[in-house]
Design a protein around this motif. Structure first.
Motif, PDB file in Angstrom:
ATOM      1  N   LEU A   1       0.988  -1.048  -0.004  1.00 53.10           N
ATOM      2  CA  LEU A   1       0.036   0.052  -0.085  1.00 53.10           C
ATOM      3  C   LEU A   1       0.829   1.288  -0.094  1.00 53.10           C
ATOM      4  CD1 LEU A   1      -2.821   1.118   0.151  1.00 53.10           C
ATOM      5  CD2 LEU A   1      -2.443   1.529   2.535  1.00 53.10           C
ATOM      6  N   ASN A   2       0.904   2.059  -1.196  1.00 48.67           N
ATOM      7  CA  ASN A   2       1.633   3.197  -1.383  1.00 48.67           C
ATOM      8  C   ASN A   2       0.970   4.511  -0.471  1.00 48.67           C
ATOM      9  OD1 ASN A   2       2.597   2.178  -4.564  1.00 48.67           O
ATOM     10  ND2 ASN A   2       4.111   2.185  -2.758  1.00 48.67           N
ATOM     11  N   ILE A   3       1.727   5.012   0.446  1.00 50.06           N
ATOM     12  CA  ILE A   3       1.000   6.100   1.364  1.00 50.06           C
ATOM     13  C   ILE A   3       2.084   7.439   1.025  1.00 50.06           C
ATOM     14  CG2 ILE A   3      -0.070   4.658   2.787  1.00 50.06           C
ATOM     15  CD1 ILE A   3       2.370   5.254   4.653  1.00 50.06           C
ATOM     16  N   GLY A   4       1.750   8.617   1.291  1.00 47.51           N
ATOM     17  CA  GLY A   4       2.274   9.535   1.355  1.00 47.51           C
ATOM     18  C   GLY A   4       1.824  10.576   2.696  1.00 47.51           C
ATOM     19  N   ILE A   5       2.937  11.397   2.963  1.00 44.38           N
ATOM     20  CA  ILE A   5       2.603  12.163   4.081  1.00 44.38           C
ATOM     21  C   ILE A   5       2.516  13.716   3.594  1.00 44.38           C
ATOM     22  CG2 ILE A   5       3.778  12.955   6.177  1.00 44.38           C
ATOM     23  CD1 ILE A   5       5.078  10.397   6.411  1.00 44.38           C
ATOM     24  N   LYS A   6       1.470  14.288   4.344  1.00 44.09           N
ATOM     25  CA  LYS A   6       1.344  15.815   3.937  1.00 44.09           C
ATOM     26  C   LYS A   6       1.200  16.378   5.571  1.00 44.09           C
ATOM     27  CE  LYS A   6      -1.177  15.482  -0.276  1.00 44.09           C
ATOM     28  NZ  LYS A   6      -2.294  15.780  -1.027  1.00 44.09           N
ATOM     29  N   TYR A   7       2.122  17.418   5.498  1.00 44.53           N
ATOM     30  CA  TYR A   7       2.025  18.200   6.910  1.00 44.53           C
ATOM     31  C   TYR A   7       2.243  19.499   6.762  1.00 44.53           C
ATOM     32  CZ  TYR A   7       7.102  18.705   6.088  1.00 44.53           C
ATOM     33  OH  TYR A   7       8.145  19.164   5.867  1.00 44.53           O
ATOM     34  N   SER A   8       1.823  20.317   8.188  1.00 44.70           N
ATOM     35  CA  SER A   8       2.134  21.779   8.042  1.00 44.70           C
ATOM     36  C   SER A   8       2.825  21.794   9.333  1.00 44.70           C
ATOM     37  CB  SER A   8       0.724  22.382   7.865  1.00 44.70           C
ATOM     38  OG  SER A   8      -0.036  22.071   8.780  1.00 44.70           O
ATOM     39  N   ILE A   9       3.632  23.135   9.191  1.00 48.29           N
ATOM     40  CA  ILE A   9       4.441  23.331  10.542  1.00 48.29           C
ATOM     41  C   ILE A   9       4.503  24.800  10.708  1.00 48.29           C
ATOM     42  CG2 ILE A   9       5.794  21.200  10.741  1.00 48.29           C
ATOM     43  CD1 ILE A   9       7.980  22.900   9.257  1.00 48.29           C
ATOM     44  N   MET A  10       4.796  25.091  11.805  1.00 43.53           N
ATOM     45  CA  MET A  10       4.846  26.765  12.144  1.00 43.53           C
ATOM     46  C   MET A  10       6.301  26.938  12.482  1.00 43.53           C
ATOM     47  SD  MET A  10       3.201  29.152  15.242  1.00 43.53           S
ATOM     48  CE  MET A  10       1.620  28.866  14.455  1.00 43.53           C
ATOM     49  N   SER A  11       6.956  27.826  11.858  1.00 46.39           N
ATOM     50  CA  SER A  11       8.321  27.858  11.994  1.00 46.39           C
ATOM     51  C   SER A  11       8.944  29.028  12.941  1.00 46.39           C
ATOM     52  CB  SER A  11       9.261  27.880  10.843  1.00 46.39           C
ATOM     53  OG  SER A  11       8.878  28.908   9.855  1.00 46.39           O
ATOM     54  N   ASP A  12       9.924  28.968  13.478  1.00 49.51           N
ATOM     55  CA  ASP A  12      10.353  30.197  14.162  1.00 49.51           C
ATOM     56  C   ASP A  12      10.679  31.467  13.332  1.00 49.51           C
ATOM     57  OD1 ASP A  12      12.010  32.219  15.565  1.00 49.51           O
ATOM     58  OD2 ASP A  12      13.060  30.505  16.810  1.00 49.51           O
ATOM     59  N   SER A  13       9.959  32.591  13.559  1.00 51.73           N
ATOM     60  CA  SER A  13      10.031  33.686  12.853  1.00 51.73           C
ATOM     61  C   SER A  13      11.471  34.292  12.647  1.00 51.73           C
ATOM     62  CB  SER A  13       9.367  34.998  13.269  1.00 51.73           C
ATOM     63  OG  SER A  13       9.780  35.356  14.902  1.00 51.73           O
ATOM     64  N   THR A  14      12.644  34.114  13.515  1.00 49.74           N
ATOM     65  CA  THR A  14      13.636  34.504  13.115  1.00 49.74           C
ATOM     66  C   THR A  14      14.592  33.529  12.221  1.00 49.74           C
ATOM     67  OG1 THR A  14      14.589  32.952  15.272  1.00 49.74           O
ATOM     68  CG2 THR A  14      13.829  35.456  15.604  1.00 49.74           C
ATOM     69  N   ARG A  15      13.996  32.297  11.898  1.00 46.96           N
ATOM     70  CA  ARG A  15      14.545  31.557  10.863  1.00 46.96           C
ATOM     71  C   ARG A  15      14.088  31.356   9.495  1.00 46.96           C
ATOM     72  NH1 ARG A  15      16.662  26.871  12.783  1.00 46.96           N
ATOM     73  NH2 ARG A  15      17.086  26.526  10.637  1.00 46.96           N
ATOM     74  N   ASP A  16      14.796  31.060   8.290  1.00 46.17           N
ATOM     75  CA  ASP A  16      14.592  31.049   6.998  1.00 46.17           C
ATOM     76  C   ASP A  16      13.438  29.979   7.104  1.00 46.17           C
ATOM     77  OD1 ASP A  16      14.115  30.613   4.394  1.00 46.17           O
ATOM     78  OD2 ASP A  16      16.077  31.287   3.688  1.00 46.17           O
ATOM     79  N   SER A  17      12.027  30.263   6.728  1.00 49.55           N
ATOM     80  CA  SER A  17      11.188  29.295   6.811  1.00 49.55           C
ATOM     81  C   SER A  17      11.494  28.265   5.536  1.00 49.55           C
ATOM     82  CB  SER A  17       9.698  29.916   6.560  1.00 49.55           C
ATOM     83  OG  SER A  17       9.647  30.737   5.426  1.00 49.55           O
ATOM     84  N   ASN A  18      11.854  28.513   4.386  1.00 48.33           N
ATOM     85  CA  ASN A  18      12.229  27.621   3.447  1.00 48.33           C
ATOM     86  C   ASN A  18      13.226  26.758   3.956  1.00 48.33           C
ATOM     87  OD1 ASN A  18      10.492  28.632   1.481  1.00 48.33           O
ATOM     88  ND2 ASN A  18      11.855  30.208   0.880  1.00 48.33           N
ATOM     89  N   LYS A  19      14.419  27.094   4.724  1.00 43.11           N
ATOM     90  CA  LYS A  19      15.341  26.395   5.028  1.00 43.11           C
ATOM     91  C   LYS A  19      14.781  25.263   6.158  1.00 43.11           C
ATOM     92  CE  LYS A  19      20.193  26.280   7.045  1.00 43.11           C
ATOM     93  NZ  LYS A  19      20.940  27.243   7.484  1.00 43.11           N
ATOM     94  N   VAL A  20      13.923  26.045   6.986  1.00 50.54           N
ATOM     95  CA  VAL A  20      13.430  24.903   7.993  1.00 50.54           C
ATOM     96  C   VAL A  20      12.536  24.026   7.423  1.00 50.54           C
ATOM     97  CG1 VAL A  20      11.594  25.018   9.761  1.00 50.54           C
ATOM     98  CG2 VAL A  20      13.221  26.641   9.859  1.00 50.54           C
ATOM     99  N   LEU A  21      11.647  24.321   6.406  1.00 53.46           N
ATOM    100  CA  LEU A  21      10.929  23.295   5.843  1.00 53.46           C
ATOM    101  C   LEU A  21      11.822  22.289   4.876  1.00 53.46           C
ATOM    102  CD1 LEU A  21       8.041  22.686   4.856  1.00 53.46           C
ATOM    103  CD2 LEU A  21       8.242  23.875   2.772  1.00 53.46           C
ATOM    104  N   ILE A  22      12.982  22.504   4.455  1.00 56.08           N
ATOM    105  CA  ILE A  22      13.888  21.532   3.618  1.00 56.08           C
ATOM    106  C   ILE A  22      14.566  20.766   4.771  1.00 56.08           C
ATOM    107  CG2 ILE A  22      16.308  21.516   2.729  1.00 56.08           C
ATOM    108  CD1 ILE A  22      15.344  24.069   1.077  1.00 56.08           C
ATOM    109  N   GLU A  23      14.674  21.156   5.984  1.00 55.10           N
ATOM    110  CA  GLU A  23      15.262  20.247   7.180  1.00 55.10           C
ATOM    111  C   GLU A  23      14.118  19.585   7.526  1.00 55.10           C
ATOM    112  OE1 GLU A  23      17.078  23.095   9.956  1.00 55.10           O
ATOM    113  OE2 GLU A  23      18.547  23.746   8.824  1.00 55.10           O
ATOM    114  N   ALA A  24      13.265  19.639   7.418  1.00 59.81           N
ATOM    115  CA  ALA A  24      11.918  19.175   8.073  1.00 59.81           C
ATOM    116  C   ALA A  24      11.667  17.882   7.243  1.00 59.81           C
ATOM    117  CB  ALA A  24      10.652  19.947   8.410  1.00 59.81           C
ATOM    118  N   ASN A  25      11.980  18.071   5.764  1.00 61.46           N
ATOM    119  CA  ASN A  25      11.361  17.007   4.831  1.00 61.46           C
ATOM    120  C   ASN A  25      12.593  16.167   5.014  1.00 61.46           C
ATOM    121  OD1 ASN A  25       9.218  18.064   3.602  1.00 61.46           O
ATOM    122  ND2 ASN A  25      10.099  19.251   1.989  1.00 61.46           N
TER     123      ASN A  25
END
Length: 214
Positions: free
Chosen positions: A104-128
């Motif tokens: 059974l092939n599955i996928g993960i979809k998620y949403s996070i709140m990042s620290d406003s002092t951090r680059d949100s794109n970089k945080v998302l890359i690290e989360a992935n």
């Protein structure tokens, strides 16, 4: 592909316990993984006692691996080779049926709140990246999927203040399995664990496209 360190650890324990004979269900699994590569290779294996059989009938579910590293159906030749191999070790009173497990092939979809002092794109890359590392090892047949693993992994990423939403979805279409499964119906009431059928294995086929964050 070459087993990673966790797969090797589990297989070494199993082979040591089996001692060249198949008595327990774990012995059968260990010996299946230990089959010489010239006969083919089993990527995932699970064995169950057939509840509908009056005899000591065992149902072994197996999967192979395709050239991309994804789980795939074992062909007839591989299953025949495996049966011959196991016949040299099994108990005389045991009868063994080797069958295809379902992916059974599955996928993960998620949403996070990042620290406003951090680059949100970089945080998302690290989360992935953290999730890809967490789910890099293929799951076992019949193994439950713990949604809490996603929350725990994301919460440890530097710059993630909160994990707002997580969804596990089925993937279908070209390249994915056509097996149907109702995730909502097979999730525990507390929403923490997805329980598969005994002959089924969850797989995130593509760690780069099947994990989506925002």
């Amino acid at each position: 592909s070459t087993p990673n360190s966790e797969e090797l650890r589990q297989r070494i324990i199993g082979v040591h316990s089996a001692q060249n004979r198949a008595v327990t269900k774990q012995d059968y699994v260990a010996l299946a993984y230990a089959m010489p590569s010239k006969f083919g290779a089993i990527k995932r294996c699970s064995i169950l006692r057939d509840a509908d059989s009056a005899k000591n009938n065992l149902n072994m579910y197996v999967l192979a691996e395709d050239t991309s590293g994804a789980l795939s159906t074992a062909n007839t030749a591989l299953k025949e080779n495996l049966k011959v191999w196991l016949n040299g070790y099994k108990m005389i009173s045991d009868s063994l049926d080797i069958m295809n497990a379902r992916v059974l092939n599955i996928g993960i979809k998620y949403s996070i709140m990042s620290d406003s002092t951090r680059d949100s794109n970089k945080v998302l890359i690290e989360a992935n990246d953290a999730l890809r590392k967490e789910f890099a090892t293929k799951m076992n047949i019949g193994e439950a999927f713990y949604i809490t693993r996603i929350f725990k992994t994301l919460s440890k990423v530097d710059g993630v203040l909160d994990v707002e939403d997580v969804k596990v979805v089925t993937k279908s279409g070209t390249g994915y399995s056509d097996n149907s499964f109702n995730i909502k119906r097979n999730t525990t009431p507390d929403g923490r664990v997805i329980i598969p059928k005994e002959d089924m294995v969850f797989e995130i086929r593509d760690l780069f496209t099947d994990i989506e964050g925002s």
